[in-house]
Write a protein that holds these residues in place. Structure first.
Motif, short mmCIF file in Angstrom:
data_model
loop_
_atom_site.label_atom_id
_atom_site.label_comp_id
_atom_site.label_asym_id
_atom_site.label_seq_id
_atom_site.Cartn_x
_atom_site.Cartn_y
_atom_site.Cartn_z
N THR A 39 1.43 -2.99 -1.36
CA THR A 39 2.14 -4.56 -0.86
C THR A 39 1.20 -5.88 0.07
OG1 THR A 39 3.30 -3.48 1.69
CG2 THR A 39 3.84 -2.89 -0.67
N ASN A 60 0.13 -9.23 -8.91
CA ASN A 60 1.33 -8.89 -8.66
C ASN A 60 1.62 -7.40 -8.55
OD1 ASN A 60 4.02 -8.00 -9.61
ND2 ASN A 60 3.48 -9.04 -11.62
N GLU A 64 5.96 -9.09 -6.78
CA GLU A 64 5.58 -10.07 -4.97
C GLU A 64 3.88 -10.52 -5.30
OE1 GLU A 64 5.68 -9.88 -0.78
OE2 GLU A 64 5.25 -8.27 -1.84
N THR A 65 3.43 -12.39 -5.63
CA THR A 65 2.43 -12.69 -5.42
C THR A 65 1.45 -11.79 -4.46
OG1 THR A 65 1.08 -14.38 -6.17
CG2 THR A 65 2.93 -14.78 -5.35
N SER A 66 0.43 -12.13 -4.58
CA SER A 66 -0.49 -11.20 -3.87
C SER A 66 -1.74 -12.34 -3.26
CB SER A 66 -1.77 -10.06 -4.11
OG SER A 66 -2.26 -10.48 -5.62
#
Length: 119
Positions: A39, A60, A64-66
């Motif tokens: 995460t 991804n 959630e974008t990293s």
């Protein structure tokens, strides 16, 4: 011979099987693996405690974008490779120069790309 001997490599990947394969390839190449973490929050917390030499970043993470992780790595001067199924079009804003590995990729391509970043 790889340039990863003794290098500390952060792995940010949310798919457990992919993370294990990446970890195995890096260990085989002589790297020391930090993570893997799945995460953005885990990656950012880890970066507060440790500074890797290089990183491999999935764009991804469970939807959630990293991008915050990419920004944090860049701010700390840590080079990284982006592993994504979206190609270069999916690169985070401001990171167009980052090497991209299209998923699925060969582990040798990963270790070679990381080795090129470890000059």
């Amino acid at each position: 011979m790889t340039r990863l001997n003794g290098r500390r490599v952060l792995v940010v990947e949310d798919e457990a099987l992919v993370a294990m394969l990446v970890e195995d390839a890096l260990l085989d190449a002589g790297a020391s693996v930090i993570g893997p973490v799945a995460t953005v929050a885990e990656a950012l917390a880890l970066l507060q405690r440790e500074l890797p030499d290089v990183a491999v970043l999935d764009l991804n993470l469970a939807g959630e974008t990293s991008t915050p992780v990419a920004d944090a790595l860049a701010a700390r001067g840590v080079p990284f490779v982006v592993a994504t199924g979206y190609g270069a079009d999916g690169l985070p804003p401001g990171h167009a120069e980052v090497p991209v590995l299209a998923k699925p990729y060969d582990p040798d391509d990963l270790t070679s790309a990381l080795g090129r970043l470890c000059k």
